[in-house]
Write a protein that holds these residues in place. Structure first.
Motif, short mmCIF file in Angstrom:
data_model
loop_
_atom_site.label_atom_id
_atom_site.label_comp_id
_atom_site.label_asym_id
_atom_site.label_seq_id
_atom_site.Cartn_x
_atom_site.Cartn_y
_atom_site.Cartn_z
N GLU A 153 0.84 -1.20 0.00
CA GLU A 153 0.00 0.00 0.00
C GLU A 153 0.88 1.26 0.00
O GLU A 153 1.93 1.28 0.62
N LYS A 154 0.42 2.29 -0.70
CA LYS A 154 1.11 3.58 -0.70
C LYS A 154 0.17 4.59 -0.04
O LYS A 154 -0.94 4.84 -0.53
N VAL A 155 0.61 5.18 1.10
CA VAL A 155 -0.24 6.09 1.86
C VAL A 155 0.48 7.41 2.08
O VAL A 155 1.72 7.47 2.09
N LEU A 210 9.74 -1.36 3.05
CA LEU A 210 8.92 -0.30 3.62
C LEU A 210 9.71 1.01 3.54
O LEU A 210 10.75 1.15 4.18
N LEU A 211 9.21 1.92 2.73
CA LEU A 211 9.84 3.23 2.60
C LEU A 211 9.04 4.25 3.41
O LEU A 211 7.83 4.37 3.22
N ILE A 212 9.71 4.97 4.31
CA ILE A 212 9.08 6.04 5.07
C ILE A 212 9.84 7.32 4.76
O ILE A 212 11.01 7.47 5.12
N LEU A 213 9.18 8.24 4.08
CA LEU A 213 9.84 9.46 3.61
C LEU A 213 9.18 10.68 4.25
O LEU A 213 7.99 10.94 4.04
N ASP A 214 9.95 11.44 5.02
CA ASP A 214 9.45 12.62 5.71
C ASP A 214 10.00 13.87 5.01
O ASP A 214 11.17 14.20 5.16
N GLU A 215 9.17 14.54 4.24
CA GLU A 215 9.55 15.74 3.47
C GLU A 215 10.81 15.50 2.64
O GLU A 215 11.84 16.16 2.83
N PRO A 216 10.75 14.57 1.69
CA PRO A 216 11.97 14.23 0.94
C PRO A 216 12.36 15.22 -0.14
O PRO A 216 13.48 15.16 -0.65
N THR A 217 11.46 16.16 -0.53
CA THR A 217 11.73 16.98 -1.72
C THR A 217 12.21 18.39 -1.43
O THR A 217 12.41 19.16 -2.37
N ASN A 218 12.43 18.74 -0.16
CA ASN A 218 12.72 20.14 0.17
C ASN A 218 13.93 20.72 -0.56
O ASN A 218 13.97 21.90 -0.84
N HIS A 219 14.94 19.89 -0.86
CA HIS A 219 16.14 20.42 -1.50
C HIS A 219 16.36 19.80 -2.89
O HIS A 219 17.46 19.87 -3.41
N GLY A 257 7.16 -2.13 -2.95
CA GLY A 257 6.96 -2.31 -1.52
C GLY A 257 5.89 -1.38 -0.98
O GLY A 257 5.01 -0.91 -1.71
N THR A 258 5.95 -1.11 0.32
CA THR A 258 4.98 -0.26 1.02
C THR A 258 5.58 1.12 1.21
O THR A 258 6.76 1.25 1.54
N LEU A 259 4.77 2.16 0.99
CA LEU A 259 5.27 3.54 1.05
C LEU A 259 4.44 4.37 2.02
O LEU A 259 3.21 4.39 1.95
N VAL A 260 5.13 5.06 2.94
CA VAL A 260 4.51 6.07 3.80
C VAL A 260 5.19 7.39 3.48
O VAL A 260 6.41 7.52 3.65
N LEU A 261 4.41 8.38 3.04
CA LEU A 261 4.98 9.61 2.52
C LEU A 261 4.40 10.83 3.22
O LEU A 261 3.19 11.00 3.33
#
Length: 545
Positions: A354-356, A465-474, A492-496
């Motif tokens: 799941e991608k959430v 399981l990928l957990i990305l917290d504000e990955p695009t700021n730079h 896989g599973t994505l938490v963004l």
């Protein structure tokens, strides 16, 4: 109207740009575009008066107000949020105080016929004309409206600015700029640290209330929504389009196609003439023709083809090892810091594959929930990772976790596996690390460069399981496109967590909204959620006017 005339900037003998001229009209909303290092921020600083050009001028009316928001700034630490924002009206307050001081002096003096007395009267008259021409404004109400629009709560107004992060301090500075009602607002990456609701508020302000605006941004949706003109800085010159960003991309491709065609035709002409010269050199009857063609080639200005984005690179995450059915399970979780409740009785389960998305205003607990899932903080309730879960985690401070003693290439090489190792230089190039850059030590990189490197490293690790917290700021637009395409194909599973609407769109099937100390599950795509909330936010803005 503000005029930029023949600007030129050179560093160590290298020309950044030269002979750049354009006019900023009173209602222009301009996107300043170009690859990193093309000179966008430098040009903006020159227009703002923060930096000098080697040659050329920026001309503006004497009373024009130009306000500038740089990428990095610090507000003072010795005042409250409200006091700092109210400094936008500093000149007005100073003018009023000066008038009161002069009027008091007139009341106490008795030398009515003296030159000094008449001079004070002239000062009061001049100040009064300026002051009373100003629109009658409830300054406190205006400060409150701006701060609320940018996400501050009334209870924040009397807190000291030193209690806030850099992102929130940037909002205070942005409030000051908006309150000045400048003739030209210059914004360098204004959306990097503000949430979606605040971005929508800012868009509405810039479109409907601001005068001229020039913005540098990697947020495609933001610049498309606010701009009607695009100035591209490339190879030391500019191209000026009366079009927003999306339309500019189409026009740029057409321009480059014409350049390629003209270049090819010119190269053929050069080859034909060189062939003629070689063939008839030394032939008496052709001497004049040979000389003429040689002179023509010497004077010929070679057509240049503009730099092209080489982001056709298709990057894929390594295949994900199979995890259990539910990689993330959260049951009845609450978190507080002292008396401040972040969220309470939150529950969620995220299925394999799941991608959430986690969305909500800053400070509502998105990053806190991620830290709870990662086991980095203590909470009430249960946070559990499933069977055989291998986590790839990108935190907002991810850059600080890199080994400073490794080079850029070594940092990536140590995690790359299989065929992808042959592509390391191409992958680094897509994230703006080229040539000799790859041999630089991590310790000498800027914060933005470290963030991009941490993202490259994450892209190459086999996780499920990928957990990305504000990955695009730079990340610039090119790098974001590479990352987004890789995430679309991630099995896989994505938490963004992200405030970048363009980046979010098309990436998740479920949304967890953090709001009013609760976590609300929405069984809809991020696209549907954002559209529904944009309509609601715009309606709220209309009511607030």
């Amino acid at each position: 109207m503000i005029t930029v005339e023949n600007l030129a900037v050179e560093f160590s003998g290298s020309v950044l740009f030269s002979e750049v001229s354009f006019v900023i009209n009173p209602t222009d909303k301009i996107a300043l575009m170009g690859k990193n290092g093309a000179g966008k921020s430098t040009m903006m600083k020159i227009i703002a008066g923060e930096q000098k050009a080697n040659r050329g001028h920026v001309r503006a009316p004497k009373d024009a107000v130009i306000a500038y928001l740089p990428q990095h700034l610090l507000t003072e630490d010795n005042c409250t949020v409200f006091e700092e924002a109210a400094k936008a009206f500093k000149q007005v307050f100073e003018m009023r105080a000066e008038m009161e001081k002069l009027n008091l002096e007139l009341e106490t003096r008795t030398d009515y016929d003296s030159d000094e007395y008449m001079a004070i009267i002239e000062q009061v008259t001049e100040l009064g004309e300026k002051y009373y021409q100003l629109e009658e404004v409830n300054y406190d109400a205006e400060v409150e409206k701006a701060l609320k629009g940018l996400g501050f709560r009334p209870e924040d107004f009397q807190r000291q600015t030193r209690e806030f992060s850099g992102g929130w301090r940037m909002r205070i500075e942005l409030a000051k700029i908006l309150l000045q009602k400048p003739d030209l607002i210059l914004l360098d990456e204004p959306t990097n640290h503000i949430d979606i609701e605040s971005v929508i508020w800012l868009e509405d302000f810039l479109v409907n209330k601001a005068n001229a605006v020039m913005v540098i941004s990697h947020d495609r949706a933001f610049i498309d929504n606010i701009t009607n003109r695009t100035i591209e800085v490339t190879m030391g010159r500019i191209y000026d389009y009366k079009a927003n960003y999306s339309h500019y991309l189409v026009l740029r491709e057409e321009r480059r196609a014409h350049q390629v065609k003209a270049y090819q035709e010119q190269q053929k002409m050069i080859a034909d003439n060189m062939q003629f010269i070689e063939r008839f050199r030394g032939t008496y009857s052709k001497t004049n023709q040979v000389s003429s063609r040689e002179r023509m080639l010497e004077k010929l200005e070679i057509i240049e083809i503009d730099e092209i984005d080489n982001s056709a690179l298709k990057l894929r995450f390594p295949p994900s090892p199979r995890s259990g059915d539910y990689p993330v399970t959260v049951k009845d979780v609450s978190k507080s810091y002292g008396d401040q409740v972040v969220f309470k009785h939150a529950s969620m389960s995220i299925s394999r594959g799941e991608k959430v998305s986690f969305v909500g205003r800053n400070g509502e607990g998105k990053s806190t929930m991620i830290k709870a899932i990662m086991g980095q903080i203590d909470v009430e309730g249960t946070c559990q990772l499933g069977h055989n879960v291998k986590v790839g985690y990108f935190a907002q401070n991810q850059a600080s976790l890199l080994d400073p003693n490794l080079t850029i290439f070594q940092t990536v090489d140590e995690v790359a596996e299989g065929d992808v190792r042959t592509q390391i230089k191409n992958i680094l190039g897509a994230f703006m690390f080229q040539g000799e850059d790859i041999d630089k030590k991590v310790s000498v990189l800027s914060g933005g460069e470290k963030t991009r490197l941490a993202m490259v490293k994450l892209l190459l690790e086999p996780v499920n399981l990928l957990i990305l917290d504000e990955p695009t700021n730079h990340l610039d637009l090119k790098s974001k496109d590479v990352l987004k395409e890789a995430l679309r194909n991630f099995d896989g599973t994505l938490v963004l967590v992200s405030h970048d609407r363009d980046f979010l769109q098309g990436l998740s099937q479920k949304v967890f909204e953090f709001k009013d100390k609760r976590v609300i599950e929405h069984f809809e795509t991020i696209d549907a959620f954002l559209e529904r909330n944009r309509i609601k936010s715009i309606a709220d803005l209309q009511l607030a006017k």
